[in-house]
Design an enzyme around this catalytic site. Sequence first.
Site, PDB file in Angstrom:
ATOM      1  N   CYS A 296      40.228  35.601  31.767  1.00 39.30           N
ATOM      2  CA  CYS A 296      40.145  37.039  32.054  1.00 39.30           C
ATOM      3  C   CYS A 296      41.333  37.484  32.905  1.00 39.30           C
ATOM      4  O   CYS A 296      41.475  37.080  34.058  1.00 39.30           O
ATOM      5  CB  CYS A 296      38.801  37.308  32.732  1.00 39.30           C
TER       6      CYS A 296
ATOM      7  N   CYS B  28      40.639  39.295  36.145  1.00 33.55           N
ATOM      8  CA  CYS B  28      40.093  38.351  37.141  1.00 33.55           C
ATOM      9  C   CYS B  28      41.219  37.658  37.890  1.00 33.55           C
ATOM     10  O   CYS B  28      41.124  37.402  39.085  1.00 33.55           O
ATOM     11  CB  CYS B  28      39.220  37.287  36.469  1.00 33.55           C
TER      12      CYS B  28
END
Length: 155
Positions: free
Chosen positions: A78, A81
């Site tokens: 991600c 993230c």
Amino acid sequence: MSHGDAMLDDKGMVTACPHCGQKNRVPYERLGETGICGNCKAALPFPSAPLEIGQEAQFLRLIGGTVPVLVDFWAPWCGPCRMVAPEMDRVAAGAGGRFLVAKVNTEALPALAQRYQIQGIPTMGVYVSGRELARTSGARPAAAIEAFVRQALAG
Ligand SMILES: [Zn+2]
């Protein structure tokens, strides 16, 4: 150890004494207290980096305590993230014992993520005594994450 100065096991947090290097375990139920090193009696610092959750049992013990915990639900694939990771490091460094910061890799712990209905990542939640006080999704800078925690703990 990961990039932090402390790690979790099934009994509590293991942290190295900054003075003598001795590893000390702080039990989950005493995470909010200031510990001293069993070897040299120096004060053990509060963790200044996010704690990596390795197992669901650790997560439950950690959020079940009286010290608030900011949890970052993330995954290696991600992109947002990865942007949040250094911000979480900053928040953890500045938490100063008011709250703990922990990270849950939802790819490594999919059952936990499902149980807590993590639908998008990054998701951040604030927990205390086993209760979720607040949750938010999406990347943001450290100052905004700190504001989110403050608001969650004030409400
Ligand atoms: Zn020591």
